[in-house]
Design an enzyme around this catalytic site. Sequence first.
Site, PDB file in Angstrom:
ATOM      1  N   HIS A 108       0.891  -1.172   0.000  1.00 43.87           N
ATOM      2  CA  HIS A 108       0.000   0.000   0.000  1.00 43.87           C
ATOM      3  C   HIS A 108       0.925   1.217   0.000  1.00 43.87           C
ATOM      4  O   HIS A 108       1.923   1.218   0.732  1.00 43.87           O
ATOM      5  CB  HIS A 108      -0.888  -0.045   1.249  1.00 43.87           C
ATOM      6  N   GLU A 227     -33.497  -8.002   4.133  1.00 46.29           N
ATOM      7  CA  GLU A 227     -33.637  -7.144   2.969  1.00 46.29           C
ATOM      8  C   GLU A 227     -32.412  -6.255   2.743  1.00 46.29           C
ATOM      9  O   GLU A 227     -31.978  -6.062   1.611  1.00 46.29           O
ATOM     10  CB  GLU A 227     -34.881  -6.253   3.157  1.00 46.29           C
TER      11      GLU A 227
HETATM   12  P1  NAD Z   1      -2.303  -6.866   9.758  1.00 46.89           P
HETATM   13  O1  NAD Z   1      -2.743  -5.930  10.814  1.00 46.89           O
HETATM   14  O2  NAD Z   1      -3.175  -7.996   9.372  1.00 46.89           O
HETATM   15  O3  NAD Z   1      -0.918  -7.537  10.144  1.00 46.89           O
HETATM   16  C1  NAD Z   1       0.132  -6.813  10.609  1.00 46.89           C
HETATM   17  C2  NAD Z   1       1.222  -7.752  11.136  1.00 46.89           C
HETATM   18  O4  NAD Z   1       2.336  -6.935  11.419  1.00 46.89           O
HETATM   19  C3  NAD Z   1       0.895  -8.435  12.452  1.00 46.89           C
HETATM   20  O5  NAD Z   1       0.227  -9.620  12.256  1.00 46.89           O
HETATM   21  C4  NAD Z   1       2.286  -8.673  13.001  1.00 46.89           C
HETATM   22  O6  NAD Z   1       2.780  -9.886  12.492  1.00 46.89           O
HETATM   23  C5  NAD Z   1       3.106  -7.557  12.406  1.00 46.89           C
HETATM   24  N1  NAD Z   1       3.506  -6.533  13.372  1.00 46.89           N
HETATM   25  C6  NAD Z   1       2.721  -5.753  14.140  1.00 46.89           C
HETATM   26  N2  NAD Z   1       3.479  -4.949  14.894  1.00 46.89           N
HETATM   27  C7  NAD Z   1       4.769  -5.235  14.582  1.00 46.89           C
HETATM   28  C8  NAD Z   1       6.031  -4.739  15.018  1.00 46.89           C
HETATM   29  N3  NAD Z   1       6.113  -3.777  15.951  1.00 46.89           N
HETATM   30  N4  NAD Z   1       7.137  -5.280  14.472  1.00 46.89           N
HETATM   31  C9  NAD Z   1       7.076  -6.240  13.534  1.00 46.89           C
HETATM   32  N5  NAD Z   1       5.910  -6.737  13.076  1.00 46.89           N
HETATM   33  C10 NAD Z   1       4.797  -6.241  13.611  1.00 46.89           C
HETATM   34  O7  NAD Z   1      -1.906  -5.940   8.510  1.00 46.89           O
HETATM   35  P2  NAD Z   1      -2.330  -6.161   6.981  1.00 46.89           P
HETATM   36  O8  NAD Z   1      -3.783  -5.885   6.839  1.00 46.89           O
HETATM   37  O9  NAD Z   1      -1.750  -7.441   6.474  1.00 46.89           O
HETATM   38  O10 NAD Z   1      -1.583  -4.921   6.307  1.00 46.89           O
HETATM   39  C11 NAD Z   1      -0.212  -4.948   5.937  1.00 46.89           C
HETATM   40  C12 NAD Z   1      -0.030  -4.057   4.724  1.00 46.89           C
HETATM   41  O11 NAD Z   1      -0.773  -4.593   3.637  1.00 46.89           O
HETATM   42  C13 NAD Z   1      -0.533  -2.626   4.914  1.00 46.89           C
HETATM   43  O12 NAD Z   1       0.328  -1.757   4.218  1.00 46.89           O
HETATM   44  C14 NAD Z   1      -1.898  -2.661   4.255  1.00 46.89           C
HETATM   45  O13 NAD Z   1      -2.337  -1.397   3.793  1.00 46.89           O
HETATM   46  C15 NAD Z   1      -1.600  -3.592   3.099  1.00 46.89           C
HETATM   47  N6  NAD Z   1      -2.793  -4.212   2.504  1.00 46.89           N
HETATM   48  C16 NAD Z   1      -3.707  -4.859   3.287  1.00 46.89           C
HETATM   49  C17 NAD Z   1      -4.796  -5.471   2.704  1.00 46.89           C
HETATM   50  C18 NAD Z   1      -5.805  -6.243   3.527  1.00 46.89           C
HETATM   51  O14 NAD Z   1      -6.800  -6.649   2.960  1.00 46.89           O
HETATM   52  N7  NAD Z   1      -5.621  -6.494   4.810  1.00 46.89           N
HETATM   53  C19 NAD Z   1      -4.968  -5.427   1.311  1.00 46.89           C
HETATM   54  C20 NAD Z   1      -3.988  -4.801   0.526  1.00 46.89           C
HETATM   55  C21 NAD Z   1      -2.905  -4.193   1.145  1.00 46.89           C
END
Ligand code: NAD
Length: 333
Positions: A108, A227
Site C-alpha cells: 500500500h 432485505e
Molecule cells: P495486519 O494488521 O493484518 O498484520 C500486521 C502484522 O504486522 C501483524 O500480524 C504482526 O505480524 C506484524 N507486526 C505488528 N506490529 C509489529 C512490530 N512492531 N514489528 C514487527 N511486526 C509487527 O496488517 P495487513 O492488513 O496485512 O496490512 C499490511 C499491509 O498490507 C498494509 O500496508 C496494508 O495497507 C496492506 N494491505 C492490506 C490489505 C488487507 O486486505 N488487509 C490489502 C492490501 C494491502
Amino acid sequence: MANIYYDKDATIGLLDDTIVAVIGYGSQGHAHALNLHESGVDVVVGLREDSSSRSKVESDGLRVANVADAVDEAQLIMVLVPDEIMAEIYHDEIAPHLEEGDVLAFAHGFNVHFGAIEPPEGNDVVMIAPKGPGHLVRRTYADGSGVPCLVAVHQDVSGKAKDIALAYASAIGGGRAGVLETTFAEETETDLFGEQVILCGGVAELIKSAFTTLVEAGYQPESAYFETLHELKLIVDLLYEGGMGWMRHSISNTAEYGDYTRGPRIVTDETRAEMRKVLDEIQSGAFANEWLGQAREGAPHLIEQRETQSNHQIEQVGRELRKMMPFIEEKRA
Ligand code: NAD
Ligand code: MG
C-alpha cells in the site's frame, strides 16, 4: 489503455538469487510469505522477538527472524505491518539495515506517498498491492487462481524495478488474475477513497440507514435485516459476475424500474459533492494526518466506535439470524 500484465509477462526466476524478507505475518504477510515459498522463492519472515506469530510461522514451515536480522539477510524487503505503525518500524528496524541495491517493497503506498517514509536514494522502491484481503490472496493461490494486483515503481535504481515487481506479483498469484500498473499516488488515493466512500464507509451507512428506516416504520427487524444486509451479497455477486447489466437482467422488471427511478434520489448532488470533499481531504494529506495523529494517541475514536457499532440493532439481529444459517461460517470480530 492501462497496462495489464499476466504470468506470461513475468519472470519469477528474477527472484532466484534473492532472499525475500516478509515483515509481518498478519492478513497480507502470511499470504505473501506462503505463496512466495510455494512459488520457489527463498523467504524469511521478520517479526518482533516477542511476537505471538512466531510459532505460527514455524508450523507453517517458514523461517522466522527478528526484523533487523531478516532485513540484513534479504535483498528484497516487503513491509507488511499496519500502516499506522509502519513508519516507526521502518525507521527503527528496517532503514538502518538496508543495503544499497536492496529492493524495498510495500503493499500500500500510504506511508511513502504521504512522506512518512522517505526511502534512501540507492534502493529500488516498488509496490505490489493485491486488490483483496490476505486470506483470499492465500486461498485463491492454493486453488490455482489469484487475486488481481496493482504494481507501481516509486524508485528505479537498478533499471529492473518493474520486472522485479511483476515477478513478485506473479509469485503470489496475481499474474493469474491480472496485474495493473499504477503509481503510488493513484493506488493510495483510490484505495482510501474506495474504502471510505463505497466499500466500507458508504456501504455500511447505506445499510444501517435503510435498516433503521424500515424498523422505525414498524417492520420486523428480522425482515429488515434480510432485505438490507443479507441480500446485498446476492446482488454484489451478480455485479461481480457481469456488471450492472447482469444484475439488472437477473432482477425483476419491477426492481429494475425502481432502481432507475429511486436510486438517483438516494445518491444526490449533495452526496457527490461530499464524495469530492472526501477525495480532497485524501489528496491534500489531511486524512492521513488525522489518522496518523489519532493512531499516535491510541486511536480513541476508532476504539469507541468499534464498541458502539457492534451494539447497533442490525448487528444484534444479524448475530441471531446467522446462527440459524449453518451454511454461513460464523465470523466474529
Ligand atoms: P495486519 O494488521 O493484518 O498484520 C500486521 C502484522 O504486522 C501483524 O500480524 C504482526 O505480524 C506484524 N507486526 C505488528 N506490529 C509489529 C512490530 N512492531 N514489528 C514487527 N511486526 C509487527 O496488517 P495487513 O492488513 O496485512 O496490512 C499490511 C499491509 O498490507 C498494509 O500496508 C496494508 O495497507 C496492506 N494491505 C492490506 C490489505 C488487507 O486486505 N488487509 C490489502 C492490501 C494491502
Ligand atoms: Mg484497501
